[in-house]
Design a protein around this motif. Structure first.
Motif, PDB file in Angstrom:
ATOM      1  N   VAL A   2       1.169  -0.928  -0.157  1.00  0.00           N
ATOM      2  CA  VAL A   2      -0.273   0.040  -0.393  1.00  0.00           C
ATOM      3  C   VAL A   2       0.861   1.535   0.348  1.00  0.00           C
ATOM      4  N   VAL A   3       1.502   1.156   0.526  1.00  0.00           N
ATOM      5  CA  VAL A   3       2.736   2.029   0.641  1.00  0.00           C
ATOM      6  C   VAL A   3       3.387   2.157  -0.367  1.00  0.00           C
ATOM      7  N   GLU A   4       3.777   2.064  -1.623  1.00  0.00           N
ATOM      8  CA  GLU A   4       4.071   2.666  -2.265  1.00  0.00           C
ATOM      9  C   GLU A   4       3.242   3.416  -3.596  1.00  0.00           C
ATOM     10  N   PHE A   5       1.381   2.643  -3.223  1.00  0.00           N
ATOM     11  CA  PHE A   5       0.492   3.424  -4.334  1.00  0.00           C
ATOM     12  C   PHE A   5       0.861   4.770  -3.711  1.00  0.00           C
ATOM     13  N   PHE A   6       0.485   4.735  -2.407  1.00  0.00           N
ATOM     14  CA  PHE A   6       0.907   6.661  -1.307  1.00  0.00           C
ATOM     15  C   PHE A   6       2.070   7.328  -2.475  1.00  0.00           C
ATOM     16  N   ARG A   7       2.599   6.976  -2.130  1.00  0.00           N
ATOM     17  CA  ARG A   7       3.935   7.296  -3.242  1.00  0.00           C
ATOM     18  C   ARG A   7       3.852   7.812  -4.603  1.00  0.00           C
ATOM     19  N   GLN A   8       2.946   6.970  -5.571  1.00  0.00           N
ATOM     20  CA  GLN A   8       2.748   7.035  -6.718  1.00  0.00           C
ATOM     21  C   GLN A   8       2.152   8.551  -5.985  1.00  0.00           C
ATOM     22  N   ALA A   9       1.298   8.827  -5.830  1.00  0.00           N
ATOM     23  CA  ALA A   9       0.117   9.302  -5.693  1.00  0.00           C
ATOM     24  C   ALA A   9       1.049  10.515  -4.427  1.00  0.00           C
ATOM     25  N   GLY A  10       2.159  10.610  -4.810  1.00  0.00           N
ATOM     26  CA  GLY A  10       2.647  11.838  -4.620  1.00  0.00           C
ATOM     27  C   GLY A  10       2.513  12.219  -2.374  1.00  0.00           C
ATOM     28  N   TRP A  11       2.190  11.544  -2.020  1.00  0.00           N
ATOM     29  CA  TRP A  11       2.166  11.345  -0.857  1.00  0.00           C
ATOM     30  C   TRP A  11       3.585  11.051  -0.359  1.00  0.00           C
ATOM     31  N   ARG A  12       3.835  12.053   0.968  1.00  0.00           N
ATOM     32  CA  ARG A  12       5.630  11.539   2.082  1.00  0.00           C
ATOM     33  C   ARG A  12       4.797  10.645   2.746  1.00  0.00           C
ATOM     34  N   THR A  13       5.688   9.339   2.739  1.00  0.00           N
ATOM     35  CA  THR A  13       5.422   8.338   3.484  1.00  0.00           C
ATOM     36  C   THR A  13       6.425   7.725   4.324  1.00  0.00           C
ATOM     37  N   ILE A  14       5.757   6.950   5.612  1.00  0.00           N
ATOM     38  CA  ILE A  14       7.841   6.708   6.892  1.00  0.00           C
ATOM     39  C   ILE A  14       6.850   4.602   6.462  1.00  0.00           C
ATOM     40  N   CYS A  15       7.225   3.861   6.869  1.00  0.00           N
ATOM     41  CA  CYS A  15       7.299   2.922   6.638  1.00  0.00           C
ATOM     42  C   CYS A  15       7.957   1.889   8.171  1.00  0.00           C
ATOM     43  N   MET A  16       7.172   1.526   8.958  1.00  0.00           N
ATOM     44  CA  MET A  16       8.123   1.178   9.843  1.00  0.00           C
ATOM     45  C   MET A  16       7.040   0.076  10.102  1.00  0.00           C
ATOM     46  N   PRO A  17       7.407  -1.320   9.579  1.00  0.00           N
ATOM     47  CA  PRO A  17       6.593  -2.937   9.477  1.00  0.00           C
ATOM     48  C   PRO A  17       7.323  -3.380  11.251  1.00  0.00           C
ATOM     49  N   ASP A  18       8.538  -3.226  11.461  1.00  0.00           N
ATOM     50  CA  ASP A  18       8.831  -3.864  12.905  1.00  0.00           C
ATOM     51  C   ASP A  18       9.589  -2.744  14.259  1.00  0.00           C
ATOM     52  N   ALA A  19       8.236  -1.635  13.602  1.00  0.00           N
ATOM     53  CA  ALA A  19       8.943  -0.083  15.169  1.00  0.00           C
ATOM     54  C   ALA A  19       7.933  -1.025  15.539  1.00  0.00           C
ATOM     55  N   THR A  20       7.968  -0.660  16.911  1.00  0.00           N
ATOM     56  CA  THR A  20       7.209  -0.919  18.313  1.00  0.00           C
ATOM     57  C   THR A  20       6.620   0.506  18.789  1.00  0.00           C
ATOM     58  N   ALA A  21       5.614   0.106  20.156  1.00  0.00           N
ATOM     59  CA  ALA A  21       4.895   1.431  20.334  1.00  0.00           C
ATOM     60  C   ALA A  21       5.617   2.465  20.303  1.00  0.00           C
ATOM     61  N   ASP A  22       6.547   2.415  21.201  1.00  0.00           N
ATOM     62  CA  ASP A  22       7.346   3.305  21.434  1.00  0.00           C
ATOM     63  C   ASP A  22       8.028   4.516  20.489  1.00  0.00           C
ATOM     64  N   ASP A  23       8.629   3.511  19.833  1.00  0.00           N
ATOM     65  CA  ASP A  23       9.292   3.841  17.951  1.00  0.00           C
ATOM     66  C   ASP A  23       7.862   4.632  17.365  1.00  0.00           C
ATOM     67  N   LEU A  24       6.953   4.790  17.541  1.00  0.00           N
ATOM     68  CA  LEU A  24       6.040   5.215  16.425  1.00  0.00           C
ATOM     69  C   LEU A  24       5.551   6.447  17.466  1.00  0.00           C
ATOM     70  N   VAL A  25       5.356   6.124  18.746  1.00  0.00           N
ATOM     71  CA  VAL A  25       4.819   6.847  19.548  1.00  0.00           C
ATOM     72  C   VAL A  25       6.058   8.842  18.919  1.00  0.00           C
ATOM     73  N   HIS A  26       7.644   8.320  19.371  1.00  0.00           N
ATOM     74  CA  HIS A  26       8.363   9.020  18.973  1.00  0.00           C
ATOM     75  C   HIS A  26       8.106   9.610  17.769  1.00  0.00           C
ATOM     76  N   VAL A  27       7.775   8.961  16.741  1.00  0.00           N
ATOM     77  CA  VAL A  27       7.827   9.164  15.734  1.00  0.00           C
ATOM     78  C   VAL A  27       6.747  10.620  15.727  1.00  0.00           C
ATOM     79  N   VAL A  28       5.611  10.313  15.982  1.00  0.00           N
ATOM     80  CA  VAL A  28       4.941  11.012  15.665  1.00  0.00           C
ATOM     81  C   VAL A  28       4.541  12.766  17.242  1.00  0.00           C
ATOM     82  N   GLU A  29       5.557  12.430  18.384  1.00  0.00           N
ATOM     83  CA  GLU A  29       6.044  13.711  18.807  1.00  0.00           C
ATOM     84  C   GLU A  29       7.308  14.447  17.787  1.00  0.00           C
ATOM     85  N   THR A  30       7.811  13.514  17.175  1.00  0.00           N
ATOM     86  CA  THR A  30       8.625  14.948  16.372  1.00  0.00           C
ATOM     87  C   THR A  30       8.708  15.124  15.036  1.00  0.00           C
TER      88      THR A  30
END
Length: 111
Positions: A2-30
């Motif tokens: 799915v991330v490739e479809f978003f990229r092709q549509a012009g979205w800036r994406t980050i794909c984090m399949p192995d992220a922990t909950a804390d990793d995800l929280v850190h990313v949305v905080e920063t």
């Protein structure tokens, strides 16, 4: 993926399949995100998803961040979208891009 479809549509994406909950929280905080997405094929991840979505919404630099979910788990039972606290789902990648664009434009129109 799915991330490739978003990229092709012009979205800036980050794909984090192995992220922990804390990793995800850190990313949305920063970094500021308009949309957070989860794709799930296995029901074992359903139970931890609602508290994670709540944490991400609370931690997000964008107080109007939208959350989309997709995958077999949600296709089989669309009621799960609301149960996990997401805003929307889509049945395939093309629909996900259209739905995401609508969600974000609705948020921006209100702001």
């Amino acid at each position: 993926m799915v991330v490739e479809f978003f990229r092709q549509a012009g979205w800036r994406t980050i794909c984090m399949p192995d992220a922990t909950a804390d990793d995800l929280v850190h990313v949305v905080e920063t970094e500021r995100f308009d949309l957070i997405g989860f794709s799930m094929a296995n029901e074992k991840w359903l139970a931890p998803l609602p508290p994670l979505i709540q944490r991400l919404r609370k931690a997000s630099r964008n107080q109007d961040v939208r959350v989309m979910v997709g995958g077999r788990v949600f296709s089989e039972d669309p009621r799960r979208v609301a149960e996990v606290g997401a805003d929307e789902t889509a049945t395939d990648a093309r629909e996900a891009v259209r739905t995401a664009a609508r969600l974000v434009s609705e948020t921006q129109a209100v702001a």
